[in-house]
Write an enzyme that holds these catalytic residues in place. Structure first.
Site, PDB file in Angstrom:
ATOM      1  N   ASP A  17       0.875  -1.161   0.000  1.00  0.00           N
ATOM      2  CA  ASP A  17       0.000   0.000   0.000  1.00  0.00           C
ATOM      3  C   ASP A  17       0.925   1.228   0.000  1.00  0.00           C
ATOM      4  OD1 ASP A  17      -2.060   1.764   0.075  1.00  0.00           O
ATOM      5  OD2 ASP A  17      -3.095   0.865   1.784  1.00  0.00           O
TER       6      ASP A  17
HETATM    7  C1  BGC Z   1      -4.920   3.381   0.204  1.00  0.00           C
HETATM    8  C2  BGC Z   1      -5.033   2.376  -0.911  1.00  0.00           C
HETATM    9  C3  BGC Z   1      -4.888   3.072  -2.234  1.00  0.00           C
HETATM   10  C4  BGC Z   1      -3.566   3.802  -2.266  1.00  0.00           C
HETATM   11  C5  BGC Z   1      -3.284   4.509  -3.563  1.00  0.00           C
HETATM   12  C6  BGC Z   1      -3.703   4.276   0.075  1.00  0.00           C
HETATM   13  O1  BGC Z   1      -3.784   5.351   0.939  1.00  0.00           O
HETATM   14  O2  BGC Z   1      -4.905   2.723   1.450  1.00  0.00           O
HETATM   15  O3  BGC Z   1      -6.261   1.709  -0.824  1.00  0.00           O
HETATM   16  O4  BGC Z   1      -4.993   2.164  -3.278  1.00  0.00           O
HETATM   17  O5  BGC Z   1      -3.569   4.771  -1.225  1.00  0.00           O
HETATM   18  O6  BGC Z   1      -4.069   5.627  -3.709  1.00  0.00           O
END
Ligand code: BGC
Length: 790
Positions: A301
């Site tokens: 993530d």
């Molecule tokens: C989130 C993810 C997301 C990623 C990219 C993170 O803050 O937890 O779900 O895909 O950002 O935007």
């Protein structure tokens, strides 16, 4: 474009430039292997160490903490980097996507684009210097609504439409679906997740992946694993038993991997039993790849985990959005022998194997013109099917179109299509409830429309939406309405519709006061309006425009009907009006329980962890007793149980037949559903199994299969067939690291909810079956005092 720019767009960090120049200083002649022409292994063999490190680290290079809303990409026109919660956003290739990988042109390796998210593609709708075009995407209903359809085919259709937008806007991988478990109603991102139950979560995720990937683009099932809260989300240590991991928190992911083959998996932010998930080889290698056979790529993530070397060693192939320090550390670790280059090569291979699947690698000429009109129809259809009718006293609904509807509640006029954060979608419009009612031919009281319009305009100016779109605006208090006006409207208008709205999103969990519980103003609005209309012999209906579970028992008796519309996407008002009018007969069912009170929630005491205020650990004392597994086993009555949802027609469910009463390999159950009412409708049939609890405790029953009928005309029937395999009878035995189906008597229940059981039958298993022996992984380092059933 010079080589350096192609390598790391827009970054001029000294040490990175050294890598890049070195890397692109490599000559590229006809003998240099090229991705696509040569095998992946040949390309890897031709890469420098620096190139390898660049490939496993995303291209949105920016040191941690400085990323702000741009998530690491350079802000447009040199604007200062904002601070605050980070979600991915790059300006490269597809502006507003979450991130890209690094290109290495010398070897024919393009950058690919990774973009959110679960309710539709999230990219910037407008681009600087491009005033002629817009890049809006369709806002589909939130996942919790999609799960409430109990219709995987519908979810695949949504996935198909989402995939079309990913492909035609030039992205390669959709960072969705998300399938964490609704462990607690306050989870701030529950709207992005499907259910409290892993079977529904896994089946819905698989359906979504199959739909999206049918378009030739990838998905990323996320957040792997046990990421069930937003409080301290980047550091929280989730302490849970192996059994809870296996039976609840891993199970949906396993189903999704095995039934849909997602191109990628996203590891989560949290730690599991002391170690970040992105740094756990037992999770990402032993379980995901060896046990489940996952062949794709694992990415972090955004900014997830801490130690890039541990991540590389754990087969967390790609670090997103990527930072120069990570590249530097990986190169140094290989050089000093602390990271075996063979492990790095395996990760590089998986990145390349992903890249060669993508439309960008294949040179797809995207149009920037996805089928927005058709996709809006799919969004509407799915929304209509996932709306749940919770209450309908004396056939209040469907609503006639005779008189004028008095519409109350801010969100009737400013409806909430979806949640905030990376799960938000930049849509071109949202149909409000009042617009939807008008479109459906209802007369809406214009005086309210005017008053609410003026009030909301003023309040929005006073509470502007934060500069960065992913942060939510402070909720606007309900517009005060003079009780004399309410009495007058009760005399004039036909009925009252009152909307209660809630929004939440990334970075924060929900609160109890004025969120899980209705505010005093909301309760008083419901009561005053309902009393006034009842006094005139007229009805009051509540629409719930919410992303997560709320308390209903303290106010539900005041009203005649409750329609749970969730956050239904951009076609919100049209979908709700279709159900209100009876054009569509509601067939949604809850995939998550509505408890009577928060104190009844099994994780109420342990969520969101300790120490209070700034938790660093959360202990899953509730073990496997989450949602209906708890309420049914511990005999706690919910407000609306798992699987619940009313219809405008009635059904009988009968003729349950089992292929045998002795289990041998599998058992087939057939059941006949008949529409005995006056409207055409669909019914969801849920098959639960209660297993013998001789050596370990078991929940009273667990969902093992479900099916939705086709649209049944009045008087017609459909026979549904379910097959139960040994896997469906098995529980996880920690002492044996095995899934075992115990010998003894099993109870098979057929219900239209977890509490409305229509047919039951028993069968026996003569001898225990070990259905699967697995590795002893994810072992907690401390003793957990878990719920043990009753
Ligand atoms: C989130 C993810 C997301 C990623 C990219 C993170 O803050 O937890 O779900 O895909 O950002 O935007």
């Amino acid at each position: 474009m010079n080589a350096f720019k192609t390598c790391i767009p827009g970054i001029a960090l000294a040490f990175l430039s050294t890598f890049c120049l070195k890397s692109f200083g490599q000559t590229s002649d006809n003998s240099t292997p090229k991705l696509g022409k040569n095998t992946v292994k040949e390309v890897v063999a031709a890469m420098t160490l620096e190139e390898k490190a660049l490939l496993v680290v995303g291209a949105s290079q920016r040191p941690r903490g400085g990323g702000g809303a741009t998530g690491g990409a350079r802000p447009v026109s040199g604007a200062p980097a904002p601070t605050g919660p980070v979600i991915g956003q790059t300006q490269q290739l597809v502006p507003g996507a979450a991130g890209t990988t690094n290109a290495i042109p010398r070897l024919g390796i393009p950058a690919i684009v990774l973009s959110d998210g679960p309710a539709g593609l999230r990219i910037n709708p407008k681009r600087p210097g491009d005033s002629l075009n817009t890049y809006y995407c369709t806002a589909f209903p939130i996942e919790t609504l999609l799960a409430s359809t109990w219709n995987p085919a519908m979810v695949t259709k949504v996935g198909h439409a989402m995939g079309n937008e990913v492909l035609e806007y030039g992205a390669d991988v959709l960072l969705a679906p998300a399938l964490n478990i609704h462990r607690n109603p306050l989870g701030g991102r529950n709207f992005e997740y499907y259910s409290e139950d892993p079977l529904i979560s896994g089946k819905m995720a698989a359906a979504m992946v199959n739909g999206v990937q049918s378009q030739g683009v990838g998905t990323s099932i996320k957040h792997f694993m046990a990421n069930n809260q937003e409080t301290s989300r980047n550091t929280i240590n989730t302490i849970l038993s192996e059994r809870a991991s296996r039976e609840l928190y891993l199970r949906g992911f396993k189903i999704a991997v095995q039934e849909s083959d997602p191109w990628t998996v996203m590891s989560s932010y949290n730690k599991v039993n002391g170690t970040y998930t992105s740094e756990r080889a037992d999770l990402l290698y032993s379980i995901l790849r060896k046990e489940w056979g996952f062949k794709g790529l694992v990415m972090t993530d955004w900014f997830g985990g801490r130690d890039p070397i541990a991540q590389m060693k754990s087969a967390n192939d790609l670090l997103m959005p990527g930072s120069p320090a990570q590249v530097q550390k990986i190169v140094a670790a290989v050089k000093d022998g602390s990271l075996d280059v063979k492990l790095l090569d395996a990760n590089v291979e998986r990145v390349l194997n992903l890249i060669i699947r993508t439309p960008r690698f294949k040179g797809y000429k995207y149009s920037n013109k996805p089928s927005l009109k058709e996709n809006a129809q799919v969004s509407r259809e799915a929304a209509t099917e996932g709306i749940v009718l919770l209450k309908n006293t004396n056939h209040t609904l469907p609503l006639t179109k005779k008189g004028t509807v008095a519409v109350f509640g801010n969100t009737s006029y400013d409806i909430i299509a979806g949640g905030t954060g990376s799960g938000d979608v930049n849509r071109s419009y949202t149909i409000s409830l009042v617009q939807g009612l008008s479109n459906s031919g209802y007369k809406v009281d214009a005086s309210f429309a005017k008053a609410y319009g003026a009030y909301l305009d003023e309040q929005i100016k006073l509470h502007p939406r934060p500069a960065r779109s992913f942060q939510k605006r402070d909720p606007i208090a309900e517009m005060p309405i003079d009780s004399a006006i309410i009495l007058q409207k009760a005399a004039e208008d036909e009925c009252a519709v009152i909307t209660i709205g809630r929004i939440s999103g990334e970075g924060a969990d929900r609160k109890l006061d004025d969120d899980f519980y209705l505010s005093a103003k909301e309760k008083s609005m419901i009561k005053t309006v309902a009393d006034a209309f009842h006094a005139k012999g007229k009805k009051a209906i509540v629409i719930l425009n919410i992303g997560g579970v709320i308390e209903t028992v303290s106010w539900r008796d005041n009203v005649d009907g409750i329609l749970l519309a969730w956050q239904p996407g951009e076609e919100a008002g049209n979908a709700i009006a279709e159900v209100l009018s009876g054009k569509a007969n509601p067939s949604g069912k809850l995939a998550t329980t509505f408890p009577v009170d928060y104190k009844d929630v099994p994780s109420a005491k342990s969520f969101p962890g300790t120490p209070e205020g700034k938790p660093d650990q959360v202990v899953y004392e509730d073990g496997i007793y989450v949602g209906y597994r708890y309420y049914d086993t511990y005999k706690v009555n919910p407000a609306y149980e798992f699987g619940f949802g009313l219809s405008y027609t009635t059904f009988t469910v009968g003729d349950l037949k089992l292929s045998s009463t002795a289990f041998n390999n599998h058992i087939t159950a057939t059941v006949k559903v008949t529409n005995t009412g006056k409207a055409a409708g669909k019914q969801v049939i849920q098959l639960y199994i209660g297993a013998p609890a001789k050596t370990i405790d078991k929940p009273e029953k667990e969902l093992k299969a479900f099916a939705k009928t086709k649209l049944l005309q009045p008087g017609t029937s459909q026979t549904l067939t379910f097959t139960i395999n040994a896997n469906d009878l098995a529980s996880y035995y920690t002492d044996k690291s095995s899934w075992v189906a115990e010998e003894g008597k099993y109870t098979l229940s057929i219900g239209t909810s977890s509490r409305q059981i229509k047919q039951m039958a028993n069968f026996t298993l003569a001898k225990p079956i070990v259905t699967e022996k697995v590795n002893n992984e994810l072992v907690p380092q401390v003793t957990i005092t878990e719920f043990k059933g009753k």
